[in-house]
Motif scaffolding. Structure first.
Motif, PDB file in Angstrom:
ATOM      1  N   GLY A 222       0.810  -1.209   0.000  1.00 20.33           N
ATOM      2  CA  GLY A 222       0.000   0.000   0.000  1.00 20.33           C
ATOM      3  C   GLY A 222       0.846   1.262   0.000  1.00 20.33           C
ATOM      4  N   PHE A 223       0.161   2.399   0.143  1.00 18.04           N
ATOM      5  CA  PHE A 223       0.846   3.686   0.059  1.00 18.04           C
ATOM      6  C   PHE A 223       1.790   3.929   1.236  1.00 18.04           C
ATOM      7  CE2 PHE A 223      -2.391   6.034  -2.870  1.00 18.04           C
ATOM      8  CZ  PHE A 223      -2.004   5.206  -3.907  1.00 18.04           C
ATOM      9  N   VAL A 224       1.407   3.500   2.444  1.00 19.61           N
ATOM     10  CA  VAL A 224       2.293   3.718   3.593  1.00 19.61           C
ATOM     11  C   VAL A 224       3.575   2.904   3.466  1.00 19.61           C
ATOM     12  CG1 VAL A 224       2.540   3.405   6.086  1.00 19.61           C
ATOM     13  CG2 VAL A 224       0.495   4.512   5.163  1.00 19.61           C
ATOM     14  N   PRO A 225       3.522   1.605   3.135  1.00 15.37           N
ATOM     15  CA  PRO A 225       4.773   0.875   2.907  1.00 15.37           C
ATOM     16  C   PRO A 225       5.629   1.503   1.808  1.00 15.37           C
ATOM     17  CG  PRO A 225       2.967  -0.670   3.117  1.00 15.37           C
ATOM     18  CD  PRO A 225       2.361   0.701   3.060  1.00 15.37           C
ATOM     19  N   LEU A 226       4.975   2.039   0.783  1.00 14.72           N
ATOM     20  CA  LEU A 226       5.721   2.690  -0.286  1.00 14.72           C
ATOM     21  C   LEU A 226       6.466   3.915   0.246  1.00 14.72           C
ATOM     22  CD1 LEU A 226       4.447   3.174  -3.871  1.00 14.72           C
ATOM     23  CD2 LEU A 226       5.592   5.057  -2.727  1.00 14.72           C
ATOM     24  N   LEU A 227       5.795   4.716   1.081  1.00 16.11           N
ATOM     25  CA  LEU A 227       6.443   5.884   1.676  1.00 16.11           C
ATOM     26  C   LEU A 227       7.622   5.477   2.561  1.00 16.11           C
ATOM     27  CD1 LEU A 227       3.349   8.052   2.675  1.00 16.11           C
ATOM     28  CD2 LEU A 227       5.097   8.658   0.988  1.00 16.11           C
ATOM     29  N   ILE A 228       7.444   4.400   3.291  1.00 14.18           N
ATOM     30  CA  ILE A 228       8.524   3.910   4.159  1.00 14.18           C
ATOM     31  C   ILE A 228       9.718   3.461   3.319  1.00 14.18           C
ATOM     32  CG2 ILE A 228       9.157   2.069   5.785  1.00 14.18           C
ATOM     33  CD1 ILE A 228       6.227   2.256   6.804  1.00 14.18           C
ATOM     34  N   ASN A 229       9.469   2.780   2.216  1.00 15.83           N
ATOM     35  CA  ASN A 229      10.554   2.334   1.347  1.00 15.83           C
ATOM     36  C   ASN A 229      11.300   3.516   0.739  1.00 15.83           C
ATOM     37  OD1 ASN A 229      10.020  -0.370   1.818  1.00 15.83           O
ATOM     38  ND2 ASN A 229       8.681  -0.586   0.027  1.00 15.83           N
ATOM     39  N   ILE A 230      10.553   4.554   0.344  1.00 14.08           N
ATOM     40  CA  ILE A 230      11.200   5.755  -0.198  1.00 14.08           C
ATOM     41  C   ILE A 230      12.064   6.411   0.873  1.00 14.08           C
ATOM     42  CG2 ILE A 230      10.789   8.100  -1.056  1.00 14.08           C
ATOM     43  CD1 ILE A 230       8.278   7.006  -2.466  1.00 14.08           C
TER      44      ILE A 230
ATOM     45  N   VAL B 114      15.699  10.121   4.443  1.00 16.92           N
ATOM     46  CA  VAL B 114      14.875  11.134   5.114  1.00 16.92           C
ATOM     47  C   VAL B 114      13.408  10.792   4.893  1.00 16.92           C
ATOM     48  CG1 VAL B 114      16.565  13.001   4.892  1.00 16.92           C
ATOM     49  CG2 VAL B 114      14.840  12.680   3.099  1.00 16.92           C
ATOM     50  N   ALA B 115      12.562  11.177   5.851  1.00 13.33           N
ATOM     51  CA  ALA B 115      11.114  11.074   5.696  1.00 13.33           C
ATOM     52  C   ALA B 115      10.603  12.448   5.304  1.00 13.33           C
ATOM     53  CB  ALA B 115      10.472  10.601   6.990  1.00 13.33           C
ATOM     54  N   ALA B 116       9.996  12.556   4.136  1.00 16.27           N
ATOM     55  CA  ALA B 116       9.682  13.872   3.586  1.00 16.27           C
ATOM     56  C   ALA B 116       8.185  14.114   3.458  1.00 16.27           C
ATOM     57  CB  ALA B 116      10.344  14.036   2.219  1.00 16.27           C
ATOM     58  N   TYR B 117       7.854  15.399   3.493  1.00 11.27           N
ATOM     59  CA  TYR B 117       6.524  15.872   3.149  1.00 11.27           C
ATOM     60  C   TYR B 117       6.702  17.076   2.249  1.00 11.27           C
ATOM     61  CZ  TYR B 117       7.623  19.071   7.012  1.00 11.27           C
ATOM     62  OH  TYR B 117       8.241  19.978   7.838  1.00 11.27           O
TER      63      TYR B 117
ATOM     64  N   SER C 238      10.209  21.067  -1.490  1.00 12.28           N
ATOM     65  CA  SER C 238       9.347  21.924  -2.297  1.00 12.28           C
ATOM     66  C   SER C 238       8.576  21.093  -3.315  1.00 12.28           C
ATOM     67  CB  SER C 238      10.189  22.966  -3.028  1.00 12.28           C
ATOM     68  OG  SER C 238      11.015  22.339  -4.005  1.00 12.28           O
ATOM     69  N   SER C 239       7.495  21.652  -3.800  1.00 16.32           N
ATOM     70  CA  SER C 239       6.715  20.953  -4.817  1.00 16.32           C
ATOM     71  C   SER C 239       7.541  20.733  -6.079  1.00 16.32           C
ATOM     72  CB  SER C 239       5.433  21.732  -5.135  1.00 16.32           C
ATOM     73  OG  SER C 239       5.731  23.059  -5.539  1.00 16.32           O
ATOM     74  N   GLU C 240       8.500  21.663  -6.329  1.00 21.38           N
ATOM     75  CA  GLU C 240       9.354  21.528  -7.510  1.00 21.38           C
ATOM     76  C   GLU C 240      10.290  20.325  -7.401  1.00 21.38           C
ATOM     77  OE1 GLU C 240       7.796  25.549  -7.187  1.00 21.38           O
ATOM     78  OE2 GLU C 240       8.975  24.332  -5.768  1.00 21.38           O
ATOM     79  N   ASN C 241      10.657  19.971  -6.187  1.00 20.19           N
ATOM     80  CA  ASN C 241      11.576  18.847  -5.972  1.00 20.19           C
ATOM     81  C   ASN C 241      10.866  17.544  -5.601  1.00 20.19           C
ATOM     82  OD1 ASN C 241      13.891  20.421  -6.441  1.00 20.19           O
ATOM     83  ND2 ASN C 241      13.886  21.169  -4.323  1.00 20.19           N
ATOM     84  N   ALA C 242       9.537  17.594  -5.555  1.00 18.13           N
ATOM     85  CA  ALA C 242       8.777  16.421  -5.094  1.00 18.13           C
ATOM     86  C   ALA C 242       8.977  15.213  -6.009  1.00 18.13           C
ATOM     87  CB  ALA C 242       7.300  16.770  -4.987  1.00 18.13           C
ATOM     88  N   ALA C 243       8.987  15.451  -7.326  1.00 18.29           N
ATOM     89  CA  ALA C 243       9.133  14.331  -8.257  1.00 18.29           C
ATOM     90  C   ALA C 243      10.499  13.667  -8.118  1.00 18.29           C
ATOM     91  CB  ALA C 243       8.915  14.803  -9.687  1.00 18.29           C
ATOM     92  N   ASP C 244      11.523  14.456  -7.832  1.00 14.78           N
ATOM     93  CA  ASP C 244      12.852  13.874  -7.641  1.00 14.78           C
ATOM     94  C   ASP C 244      12.876  12.965  -6.415  1.00 14.78           C
ATOM     95  OD1 ASP C 244      13.940  15.094  -9.847  1.00 14.78           O
ATOM     96  OD2 ASP C 244      14.689  16.832  -8.733  1.00 14.78           O
ATOM     97  N   HIS C 245      12.141  13.343  -5.390  1.00 18.17           N
ATOM     98  CA  HIS C 245      12.150  12.556  -4.156  1.00 18.17           C
ATOM     99  C   HIS C 245      11.179  11.378  -4.222  1.00 18.17           C
ATOM    100  CE1 HIS C 245      12.763  11.854   0.173  1.00 18.17           C
ATOM    101  NE2 HIS C 245      11.476  11.527   0.187  1.00 18.17           N
TER     102      HIS C 245
END
Length: 296
Positions: free
Chosen positions: A166-174, A180-183, A245-252
């Protein structure tokens, strides 16, 4: 009732199968592999071999049943539009068999893209052209043919023990990969969430009380702050929590950037009143605090 269930061996589907069996229903579960067939038999369900792209198998499964729950979906979000089209064709194939009958048919959709930035309610239809998932479009076409079909919109996070994709495991893997844990921005965008066992009970209640054309929301928490998810990930992985930033979101985040920045508060008030469905399982944060998402 004998119920044909697609996605019967998945994270949510296994809970649906058990919920149906515990309530006295019979289950005919779709299985594409020997392992899936074995798990269905072990659970006490009958096996129907096939998959979501084998439309004849879907038609024959529906024909052999008194009701259908379509919980199957190919969870490859890197080709989201393609798998959404597969989903649409699957719904159409099942619906063909149900025309002219009163057999209930439950399809699955999502709350995330119903009304970004505003509180999504069950009476809202998705923004035209803004929702790649076509299950509700397919369902509405079947409503016009008199099929007793209704939709369950699930939260971006359907959580619980065994959630690996799911989405939470995906966020954890990223977060593990990036260190870093990002928002994004101030991180105040809102998701919604539901426990898999609460969701399973909703599917059963919707099946037993199906109203043609109804839309139900499978969510227990309507406004989960994304920054708080990132903070719990950072705490459990012992890594920094950062804003990007939203501009760097795709990179992360890669392809997931749009979902990471999505603001999708939602309500299930109508669903709870209509079906007497009241979520009782623990919250997303309780699951995360218990560490079930952080096991090695």
């Amino acid at each position: 009732m004998k119920v044909f269930v697609t996605g019967a061996t998945g994270f949510i589907g296994t809970a649906i199968v058990q919920e149906l069996l515990n309530a006295g229903h019979q289950v005919l579960g779709l299985a594409r592999s020997d392992a899936a067939a074995s798990s269905l038999k072990a659970a006490g369900a009958e096996v129907h071999r096939g998959d979501l792209e084998d439309l004849d198998s879907l038609r024959s499964g529906a024909a052999a049943s008194e009701g259908v729950i379509h919980a199957g979906f190919i969870h490859d979000f890197t080709r989201f539009k393609e798998v959404c089209e597969i989903d649409r064709k699957a719904i159409e194939a099942i619906g063909e068999v149900l025309v002219g009958s009163d057999r209930p048919f439950i399809v699955t959709s999502g709350t995330a893209l119903v009304s970004p930035g505003r509180l999504a309610t069950e009476d809202m239809t998705p923004v035209p052209g803004g929702h790649p998932r076509l299950s509700e479009v397919a369902a509405d076409a079947l409503v016009a043919l008199g099929v007793r079909v209704c939709s369950i919109r699930l939260s971006p996070s359907v959580h619980g023990e065994g959630d690996h994709h799911g989405f939470v495991p995906l966020l954890i893997n990223i977060a593990r990969e990036k260190g870093v844990a990002a928002y994004i921005g101030d991180g105040q965008n809102r998701w919604n969430a539901v426990h898999r066992l609460d969701a399973a009970r909703l599917y059963r209640l919707a099946l037993e009380n199906a109203t043609i054309g109804a839309r139900f929301h499978g969510l227990a928490e309507g406004e989960v702050i994304f920054k708080a998810i990132a903070e719990l990930i950072g705490k459990n992985l012992n890594i920094p929590v950062v804003s990007i930033s939203s501009e760097n979101a795709a990179d992360h985040f890669g392809w997931f950037a749009g979902f990471a920045g999505l603001d999708c508060p939602a309500s299930s008030q109508f669903t709870q009143q209509k079906l007497d469905w009241h979520p009782v399982q623990q919250t997303l944060f309780a699951d995360m605090e218990q560490g079930i998402y952080f096991k090695a």
